[in-house]
Design an enzyme around this catalytic site. Structure first.
Site, PDB file in Angstrom:
ATOM      1  CD  GLU A 195     -14.002   7.390   2.681  1.00  0.00           C
ATOM      2  OE1 GLU A 195     -13.308   6.403   3.003  1.00  0.00           O
ATOM      3  OE2 GLU A 195     -15.171   7.286   2.328  1.00  0.00           O
ATOM      4  N   PRO A 196      -8.993  10.921   3.673  1.00  0.00           N
ATOM      5  CG  PRO A 196      -7.918  12.995   3.655  1.00  0.00           C
ATOM      6  CD  PRO A 196      -9.197  12.312   3.249  1.00  0.00           C
ATOM      7  N   GLY A 197      -6.716   9.716   6.182  1.00  0.00           N
ATOM      8  CA  GLY A 197      -6.485   9.592   7.614  1.00  0.00           C
ATOM      9  C   GLY A 197      -5.008   9.833   7.904  1.00  0.00           C
ATOM     10  NE  ARG A 198      -0.837   5.117   6.654  1.00  0.00           N
ATOM     11  CZ  ARG A 198      -0.809   4.021   7.416  1.00  0.00           C
ATOM     12  NH1 ARG A 198       0.026   3.933   8.416  1.00  0.00           N
ATOM     13  NH2 ARG A 198      -1.602   2.997   7.150  1.00  0.00           N
ATOM     14  CB  CYS A 233       5.329 -10.309  29.706  1.00  0.00           C
ATOM     15  SG  CYS A 233       5.709  -9.455  31.224  1.00  0.00           S
ATOM     16  CD  GLU A 234       2.589 -10.879  23.996  1.00  0.00           C
ATOM     17  OE1 GLU A 234       3.029 -11.598  23.073  1.00  0.00           O
ATOM     18  OE2 GLU A 234       1.451 -10.977  24.474  1.00  0.00           O
ATOM     19  NE  ARG A 257       0.849   2.164  11.747  1.00  0.00           N
ATOM     20  CZ  ARG A 257       1.841   2.117  10.909  1.00  0.00           C
ATOM     21  NH1 ARG A 257       3.051   2.518  11.281  1.00  0.00           N
ATOM     22  NH2 ARG A 257       1.667   1.684   9.684  1.00  0.00           N
ATOM     23  N   GLY A 310      -5.952   6.600   2.068  1.00  0.00           N
ATOM     24  CA  GLY A 310      -4.870   5.696   1.744  1.00  0.00           C
ATOM     25  C   GLY A 310      -3.537   6.282   1.354  1.00  0.00           C
ATOM     26  CE1 TYR A 350      -5.962   4.041  10.883  1.00  0.00           C
ATOM     27  CE2 TYR A 350      -4.115   4.880   9.616  1.00  0.00           C
ATOM     28  CZ  TYR A 350      -5.458   4.609   9.731  1.00  0.00           C
ATOM     29  OH  TYR A 350      -6.305   4.912   8.690  1.00  0.00           O
TER      30      TYR A 350
HETATM   31  N1  LLP Z   1     -11.575   5.173   4.456  1.00  0.00           N
HETATM   32  C1  LLP Z   1     -11.766   3.874   4.769  1.00  0.00           C
HETATM   33  C2  LLP Z   1     -13.006   3.214   4.381  1.00  0.00           C
HETATM   34  C3  LLP Z   1     -10.747   3.159   5.444  1.00  0.00           C
HETATM   35  O1  LLP Z   1     -10.926   1.882   5.724  1.00  0.00           O
HETATM   36  C4  LLP Z   1      -9.546   3.818   5.810  1.00  0.00           C
HETATM   37  C5  LLP Z   1      -8.487   3.112   6.526  1.00  0.00           C
HETATM   38  C6  LLP Z   1      -9.415   5.191   5.482  1.00  0.00           C
HETATM   39  C7  LLP Z   1     -10.442   5.826   4.797  1.00  0.00           C
HETATM   40  C8  LLP Z   1      -8.195   5.980   5.833  1.00  0.00           C
HETATM   41  O2  LLP Z   1      -7.058   5.483   5.195  1.00  0.00           O
HETATM   42  P1  LLP Z   1      -5.664   6.248   5.373  1.00  0.00           P
HETATM   43  O3  LLP Z   1      -5.757   7.553   4.632  1.00  0.00           O
HETATM   44  O4  LLP Z   1      -5.426   6.457   6.834  1.00  0.00           O
HETATM   45  O5  LLP Z   1      -4.678   5.312   4.793  1.00  0.00           O
HETATM   46  N2  LLP Z   1      -4.028   0.419  11.236  1.00  0.00           N
HETATM   47  C9  LLP Z   1      -3.338   0.436   9.969  1.00  0.00           C
HETATM   48  C10 LLP Z   1      -4.103   1.213   8.923  1.00  0.00           C
HETATM   49  C11 LLP Z   1      -5.491   0.677   8.672  1.00  0.00           C
HETATM   50  C12 LLP Z   1      -6.246   1.500   7.662  1.00  0.00           C
HETATM   51  C13 LLP Z   1      -7.665   1.061   7.582  1.00  0.00           C
HETATM   52  N3  LLP Z   1      -8.515   1.855   6.757  1.00  0.00           N
HETATM   53  C14 LLP Z   1      -1.954   1.033  10.188  1.00  0.00           C
HETATM   54  O6  LLP Z   1      -1.602   1.334  11.326  1.00  0.00           O
HETATM   55  O7  LLP Z   1      -1.155   1.134   9.256  1.00  0.00           O
END
Ligand code: LLP
Length: 420
Positions: free
Chosen positions: A278-281, A347-348, A317, A241, A375
């Site tokens: 659990e980082p993603g972004r 076309c939107e 996004r 997050g 994402y």
């Molecule tokens: N762990 C769990 C259980 C999650 O649901 C998520 C993201 C993460 C980790 C990773 O979170 P992050 O570090 O990436 O914030 N599509 C949306 C973001 C959806 C995030 C969903 N869960 C966007 O483009 O902003």
């Protein structure tokens, strides 16, 4: 620029040592381009701050699941966080280990549970009582014990976009805080479950530490109660997050964020507890850009449009969340800038990538949409029967195709017409 891997040399945008224009010439547009160096630095920021502590990074695969991206993290020693058996298959194909993988998600099917148990995932992050029962049954049928952690909804406000806020009572995620202790007792009494942890995920693109500290406090209160009920909680998973800079956001530095959270565990007397992130972004977001070419400039009475060859199907996004991504020229021009809406060919009316952007552009120019590594490609679709973009990984002076551009015939290869 939002990461130093993307920078100008004499007015020409470069990705590490490679001119972005040459990538577009060679591989076409729209084109996702990732920097190995940026991925590595972001991962190391987490890993270095965890060093010497019982703390582990599980890369959220959903943010970018390209095999090459996952493999870069795997080589750096990462674990993974998955939400489907499809993501598990990707982790394994990228060289990752099931034993370093946690399985999150609100609706795991029995088939997915079976695959994950057979592969030997490290932990199931379970979100409801019916899911506990289902997992217990699947584990029993395989003669195994499933390691579980309950995702608890701490009911804290992550102060982010409502679509990506997940830790409020009104969200579909997790076990309600008030029900958590009783749910743990139920889990304890199921023969084929092994309670090992607790987790939460309060949202995404969070730019302050305080919601995390509130969430950790609530989880640790619960851990103390659960342990007094005779279970031992080995790890606390604080979810992902952490936000990034798309525009002018000022999220905490990754290392400071990790250190602050770990210090908080110590302050609460839980310094020995294993902590999962659990980082993603924050690992991939600013390590990728989307290159696109201006097809047409269309001046209007109210607005000027720059119609580009990338669209909402490539980067969803903006259309989905009104998200802001910086858009910069690949070759800087001296000409004076005008205001444009940068839009795609779909076309939107919702098919826009940036609004009211000051750009000095001409037809045929290349633009780079920044902060597109998270994402981005993973949320792309084939709407309007548009083949999905290629993905490139730059490593120093070298560039490699890490996903080939789709061909239109692949898009309907599985379809058939009625025989009569
Ligand atoms: N762990 C769990 C259980 C999650 O649901 C998520 C993201 C993460 C980790 C990773 O979170 P992050 O570090 O990436 O914030 N599509 C949306 C973001 C959806 C995030 C969903 N869960 C966007 O483009 O902003």
């Amino acid at each position: 620029m939002n990461d130093s891997a993307f920078h100008y040399v004499d007015g020409a945008l470069h990705v590490e040592g490679v001119p972005a224009a040459s990538l577009a010439e060679q591989f076409g547009t729209p084109l996702y381009v990732y920097s190995r160096d940026a991925l590595t630095r972001a991962y190391r920021a987490y890993a270095d701050a965890c060093a010497g502590r019982k703390a582990t990074v599980h890369v959220a695969v959903k943010a970018n699941s390209n095999l090459a991206v996952l493999n870069v993290f795997e080589r750096l020693g990462a674990g993974f966080d998955i939400v489907s058996s499809g993501e598990l298959a990707r982790v394994l194909a990228a060289g990752g280990k099931a034993s370093n993988t946690v399985f999150s998600g609100v609706g795991k099917s029995a088939a997915e549970m079976r695959e994950a148990l057979e592969a030997g995932v490290k932990c199931f992050n379970v979100e409801s009582i019916p899911e506990l029962h289902a997992l217990n049954e699947v584990a029993k049928s395989l003669g195994k014990k499933a390691p579980v952690s309950l995702r608890v909804n701490p009911d804290v406000d992550a102060k982010t976009h409502p679509y990506i806020s997940t830790g409020l009572k009104s969200n579909k995620f997790g076990v309600a805080f008030g029900d958590a202790r009783a749910t743990y007792r139920e889990a304890r009494d199921m023969a084929n479950l092994d309670v090992v942890g607790i987790d939460c995920h309060i949202g995404s693109q969070i730019t302050e530490v305080s919601p995390y500290l509130d969430a950790v406090d609530k989880l640790l209160d619960l851990v103390e109660q659960i342990e007094s009920d005779g279970m031992s909680i080995r790890h606390v998973d604080v979810g992902g997050g952490l936000g990034i800079t798309y525009d002018d956001e000022t999220p905490p530095d990754i290392g400071d964020f990790v250190r602050t959270l770990l210090a908080h565990f110590e302050e609460r007397g839980h310094g020995q507890r294993e902590v999962y992130f659990e980082p993603g972004r924050s690992l991939v977001g600013n390590a990728g850009v989307l290159l696109t070419r201006v097809e047409y400039l269309k001046p209007g009475e109210e607005k000027n449009f720059a119609i580009v060859d990338a669209a909402m199907n490539d980067l969803a996004r903006p259309a989905m969340y009104e998200a802001f991504h910086r858009i910069v020229p690949v070759m800087e021009r001296k000409a004076s800038a005008r205001l444009y809406d940068v839009v795609g060919p779909v076309c939107e009316s919702g098919d826009w990538l940036g609004r009211d952007r000051e750009l000095a552009v001409e037809q045929g120019d290349l633009l780079a949409i920044l902060s597109a590594g998270a994402y981005g490609f993973v949320m792309s679709s084939n709407y309007n029967t548009r083949a999905r973009a290629a993905e490139i990984m730059v490593d120093g002076e070298r560039a490699r195709v890490v996903r080939e551009r789709e061909e239109v015939k692949q898009l309907f290869a599985g379809e058939s017409i009625l025989p009569d």
